[in-house]
Design a protein around this motif. Structure first.
Motif, PDB file in Angstrom:
ATOM      1  N   GLN A   8       7.343  -1.178  -0.647  1.00 55.08           N
ATOM      2  CA  GLN A   8       6.554  -2.404  -0.749  1.00 55.08           C
ATOM      3  C   GLN A   8       5.066  -2.158  -0.530  1.00 55.08           C
ATOM      4  O   GLN A   8       4.391  -2.878   0.202  1.00 55.08           O
ATOM      5  CB  GLN A   8       7.098  -3.460   0.200  1.00 55.08           C
ATOM      6  CG  GLN A   8       8.514  -3.883  -0.158  1.00 55.08           C
ATOM      7  CD  GLN A   8       9.014  -5.083   0.620  1.00 55.08           C
ATOM      8  OE1 GLN A   8       8.242  -5.907   1.091  1.00 55.08           O
ATOM      9  NE2 GLN A   8      10.335  -5.178   0.760  1.00 55.08           N
ATOM     10  N   SER A   9       4.547  -1.140  -1.193  1.00 56.55           N
ATOM     11  CA  SER A   9       3.106  -0.920  -1.195  1.00 56.55           C
ATOM     12  C   SER A   9       2.408  -2.139  -1.774  1.00 56.55           C
ATOM     13  O   SER A   9       2.898  -2.771  -2.718  1.00 56.55           O
ATOM     14  CB  SER A   9       2.771   0.312  -2.032  1.00 56.55           C
ATOM     15  OG  SER A   9       1.387   0.381  -2.300  1.00 56.55           O
ATOM     16  N   THR A  10       1.231  -2.460  -1.218  1.00 58.90           N
ATOM     17  CA  THR A  10       0.485  -3.604  -1.728  1.00 58.90           C
ATOM     18  C   THR A  10      -0.040  -3.355  -3.142  1.00 58.90           C
ATOM     19  O   THR A  10      -0.503  -4.284  -3.807  1.00 58.90           O
ATOM     20  CB  THR A  10      -0.706  -3.931  -0.810  1.00 58.90           C
ATOM     21  OG1 THR A  10      -1.543  -2.768  -0.690  1.00 58.90           O
ATOM     22  CG2 THR A  10      -0.220  -4.336   0.576  1.00 58.90           C
ATOM     23  N   SER A  54      -1.339  -0.871   6.440  1.00 55.83           N
ATOM     24  CA  SER A  54      -1.739  -2.141   5.837  1.00 55.83           C
ATOM     25  C   SER A  54      -1.719  -2.079   4.317  1.00 55.83           C
ATOM     26  O   SER A  54      -1.472  -3.090   3.644  1.00 55.83           O
ATOM     27  CB  SER A  54      -3.133  -2.548   6.325  1.00 55.83           C
ATOM     28  OG  SER A  54      -4.092  -1.561   5.965  1.00 55.83           O
ATOM     29  N   SER A  57       2.346  -0.340   3.527  1.00 57.21           N
ATOM     30  CA  SER A  57       3.416  -0.970   4.293  1.00 57.21           C
ATOM     31  C   SER A  57       4.299   0.119   4.905  1.00 57.21           C
ATOM     32  O   SER A  57       4.154   1.307   4.599  1.00 57.21           O
ATOM     33  CB  SER A  57       4.245  -1.949   3.454  1.00 57.21           C
ATOM     34  OG  SER A  57       5.406  -1.334   2.903  1.00 57.21           O
TER      35      SER A  57
END
Length: 304
Positions: A8-10, A54, A57
């Motif tokens: 779930q990388s931004t 951040s 994730s």
């Protein structure tokens, strides 16, 4: 396609994924299986440091556990690690895990490997970050032996030395495909000389022809032959008219229009494309997968 939820990388995760879980993964993998997708893929990170959390994730499912779980929920789609950071682990350990996965799935594994980029991850497990490229080079050789047909594989190198140690079950495939990930000069060279395929990491369309030409030249110069699968990751897709803001890079429109755009990859010499879809929910994503398989993919098949 690379599966959502499991990483779930931004850079790519959709908001709905934050509350998704195992059931969602199963339904998405089944949709891809039913739609005729060549593979589903899962990423690999052991631990993310605070300085990167951040953006990256800390949600990174284990690839072997996840692909094994999904193998039981699917019938034909292949199972790709995109990519396993194999330099973090001894090759016999990696071989044991992935050979078992291939055996249990009936020979559906594609082992994607890459060098990794998180220093702290290597430090935590006692792996050599500074020389990870050289470690990966030998690890691929060791894995070739350990995933081969011999019950007692042998490898004698600078970093790893083993023989007389049996491992069963053996992979169901006579030869497990090894695809090398990465777009740096070193990664491209490694893919050309050691891989059965190349998994680029975000190369835009205009960079791909030069990268593919270099792979062909390296293989020719080294006398390397045999099947080779060159890949590409497409722009985000949405089949039809979204009716919501999907981002300026997203390809949207009628199936025939999307297919026409995607056929340009084949014209460059790309053999397989990894797609991803913009979505606001699991159901919208599975609808997109189904629509792509039924309405877009038939226009991508080269007539025999």
């Amino acid at each position: 396609m690379q599966l959502p939820v499991q990483s779930q990388s931004t850079m790519y995760a959709e908001p709905w994924e934050a509350d998704a879980g195992a059931g969602d993964l199963v339904e998405i993998a089944r949709a891809a299986d039913h739609a005729g997708f060549a593979y589903v893929a899962v990423c690999d990170h052991v631990a993310i440091p605070r300085r990167l959390a951040s953006a990256m994730s800390t949600v990174w499912y284990d690839p072997v556990a996840t692909l094994s779980y999904l193998a039981a929920a699917t019938a034909r789609t292949r199972l790709l690690s995109h990519v396993a950071i194999v330099a973090l682990r001894h090759p016999l350990l990696t071989a044991k895990q992935y050979a078992t996965l291939d055996h249990l799935s009936g020979g559906r594994l594609i082992l994607g490997v890459g060098a990794g980029h998180v220093t702290e991850e290597f430090d935590a497990v006692g792996a050599d970050f500074a020389h990870r490229g050289a470690v990966l080079d030998e690890t691929v050789d060791a894995l070739r032996a350990a995933l081969g047909p011999d019950e007692f594989p042998e490898h004698h190198g600078k970093l790893y030395d083993f023989g007389g140690l049996g491992q069963r079950p053996r992979p169901a495939q006579p030869r497990v495909p090894v695809w090398v990930g990465g777009s740096s000069p070193a990664a491209v060279r490694r893919a050309a000389l050691k891989g059965d395929g190349w998994l680029p990491q975000g190369d835009p369309r205009d960079r791909l022809p030069a990268q593919l030409a270099r792979i062909r030249a390296l293989r020719e110069q080294a006398g390397v032959s045999g099947p080779f699968t060159a890949g590409a990751i497409t722009e985000p897709l949405y089949v039809g008219t979204p009716g919501w803001e999907t981002g300026r890079r997203t390809l949207t429109g009628a199936p025939e229009a999307l297919a026409e755009s995607l056929r340009a990859y084949a014209e460059m010499g790309v053999d397989q494309i990894q797609v991803r879809f913009r979505s606001r929910s699991r159901s919208e994503l599975t609808d997109q997968i189904t629509a792509f398989g039924a309405e877009v993919a038939p226009h991508l098949v080269t007539p025999s």
